[in-house]
Design an enzyme around this catalytic site. Sequence first.
Site, mmCIF file in Angstrom:
data_model
loop_
_atom_site.group_PDB
_atom_site.id
_atom_site.type_symbol
_atom_site.label_atom_id
_atom_site.label_comp_id
_atom_site.label_asym_id
_atom_site.label_seq_id
_atom_site.Cartn_x
_atom_site.Cartn_y
_atom_site.Cartn_z
ATOM 1 N N SER A 133 10.887 67.495 -0.538
ATOM 2 C CA SER A 133 10.778 67.176 0.809
ATOM 3 C C SER A 133 11.595 65.748 0.911
ATOM 4 O O SER A 133 11.641 65.435 2.144
ATOM 5 C CB SER A 133 9.563 66.909 1.308
ATOM 6 O OG SER A 133 8.876 66.155 0.783
ATOM 7 N N LYS A 180 2.174 62.910 6.712
ATOM 8 C CA LYS A 180 3.416 62.192 6.505
ATOM 9 C C LYS A 180 3.817 61.417 7.831
ATOM 10 O O LYS A 180 4.067 60.139 7.617
ATOM 11 C CB LYS A 180 4.501 63.090 6.362
ATOM 12 C CG LYS A 180 4.668 63.602 4.868
ATOM 13 C CD LYS A 180 5.688 64.699 4.861
ATOM 14 C CE LYS A 180 5.619 65.427 3.290
ATOM 15 N NZ LYS A 180 6.649 66.242 3.196
#
Length: 778
Positions: free
Chosen positions: A682, A725
């Site tokens: 990611s 996140k």
Amino acid sequence: MSPLFSTPKKGKEYPLIASRETVVFPNVGLPMAFKRPGSKKAAEVTLTKDRMVVIVLQKDKTIDKPKSGDLYSVGCLVRVLESHRLPDGTIACIVQGRSRVKILGFTQETPFFKVKTEEVPEIAKMTVEAEALMHNLEDRFKRCIALGMPVPLETLSIIFGRPTPSQRADMIAFSLNLKPAEKQRVLEAFNLKDRLKLINSYIGRKLEVLQVAKKIQRRTTKELGKMQREVILREQMKAIQKELGMEERSEIQELRKKLEAAGMPKEAKKVAIKELDRLKAMPSFSPEISYIRTYLDWLAELPWAKKSEAKVDIKKAKKILDEDHYGLKDVKERMLEYLAVCKMAGKIKGPILCFIGPPGTGKTSVGKSIARALGRKFVRMSLGGIRDEAEIRGHRRTYVGALPGRIVQGVKTAGTKNPVFMLDEIDKVGKDFRGDPSSALLEALDPEQNFAFSDHYIEIPFDLSDVMFITTGNITDTIPPALLDRMEIIKFPGYTEEEKFHIAKEFLILKLIKSHALNKKYFTITDGAIRSVIREYTREAGVRDLERELAKVCRKVIREIAEKNKVKKTYKIGISDLHKYLGPRKFRLILAEKKDEVGVATALAWTTAGGEILFVESARMPGKGKLILTGHLGKVMKESVQAAFTYAKSKAKKLGIKETFYKDFDLHIHVPAGAIPKDGPSAGIAMATAIVSNSTGKLVKRGVGMTGEITLRGRVLEIGGIKEKVLAAHRAGIKTVILPFDNKKNLEEIPKNVRGDLKFIFVKHMDEVLKQALHKKS
């Protein structure tokens, strides 16, 4: 019965009373009670006039205020013979049917019905077939009476007093206790032959039912006679044994009573009685007596038929889950769905629930809440470190000190056959030369097999299908595939900072105040202090460390009070007091960069303790085009950097990067906090942004955080952990978050207050990322 009354003229108007379930036949007298306002009003008007009223069955008995369309079109004209009013206002009457009538139309609906009616003429031609049908009907009716069908003596005298065939047929139909709709069909059968055929079909069915009931009664009586004979013989045998000094020992008698009362299945009882007879026949000094007695005690004490009978209340279950746990919205929704199916189906036969998540996220406590919501007993069994199959299935009775397995022991401890049974740490089951415990669990956890679970010690199939099994673990990687296939995985995500704050404030602090004998009047912890403990003194997915740190504060305060022997001041713990009670802070909150820099991009990462921001740093130096990677990067993350590097090289001309850059310089990529392992794809777009920034000299915007996987063509792919996140970005002071376009759906997971503070940019290609993340000029 009263004689027939004069025939009404065609279209004569009468009051009408709707009946829920009673159908009145001509020439039949019966009591009726009128409770509804309309019915009472019609009865009152009738009693003041000619006492004639039409009784009609309504199509749906549940309708309290029927309309004209809710009534059948054929009824019975009756005369009210007697009436009186009861204390509750009900009008009780004795009515006698006069004739079948058709309703031609309604002339009034309120306050009660009035109708125009037409008397239906009797079609009562007695043909040979009609006579045969009547003869058959009378014969069957007599057989029904002989088989015990209750019929009033007055009714019998009228039926066999030779009234007209039509009257006889109606009286028999009335005596059969048919359903209202069936009686209505008889009332609407104007032709005598048709009516006789219909009643014959109904009485034939009734006759079959009575014959079967008689057979069952004879069989039951025969069995009872046999049982009584056995009881007498047993009592005689006991008396003989007593005279001969052979009566059973008191312990044998006690065991027999316990086994009789255990409610075990026929097969199990047979085995138990056989073992009891063996015990009885053994001399008192036999060493095997203790083993058999222990075995019989286990059989007698197992809950073969005992269940917790509490009903499932979805609202109560939701309230309990909300009281016991903050957050965990998806988990609670799944639990309530499961309980709803349990409530409607009575017994659910589906996959076993498996709670997977980091330690301290509430997996075990959710299991306890489910048991409380269901009103069932709760049993917990830890599977961590179990390596012996006998722990699950038990040892065979040939071994000294043998006992049943942990599952049967747990059910016995619960005392019911339908507890909530939690198998903790299922991902930590081991195996060695003594067998594979996970294979033994297959039978217990498989809904298609566990109705006859075989324990080596009990040696009798035990029904575990009523047990609600819940398993827990931290990861699924170590669970055998065959076992994993039998379970439905429910993920327990780590708590966010906001959720931890509410858990601490609404649950943990109140619990600690109570357990440390403190009082809210003089002891409080400010909101700022709670958030500071979460950020600077703990780093975890759950709340166990948070509880320990708060408990440490409570202990130090209670010690001060104990040393002074009384409370001399109010203890309001603020941020400035934390150093005194907890020492220096253990963790530092990573914040966004203070200025824009070349070659430094902000990536968003997911960890078991929540979300974090990572700085991807890039530097170039004279060399031969090598790519150097540091920062304890995992294999997937290294491949992600390689993909970002290749993308930048392939688009060098378009991005304004000199080709000599990759020939004359080495590129070094570093992710700080080198002692901490990092992995995953990611950070791909952050890597590419840092590389392009370093190659072109363009500054990276410090207020932009990003996450997403990159391909060689520059496409940005979907990733996971969006909620954690984004919350990390918000906590670090980042204002703009770049996410893959396919992750737009995950925005619903983000709290509203966080969504309002951040700007979200959804991208499909790396060109869009660079446009948003880099300044146009360095």
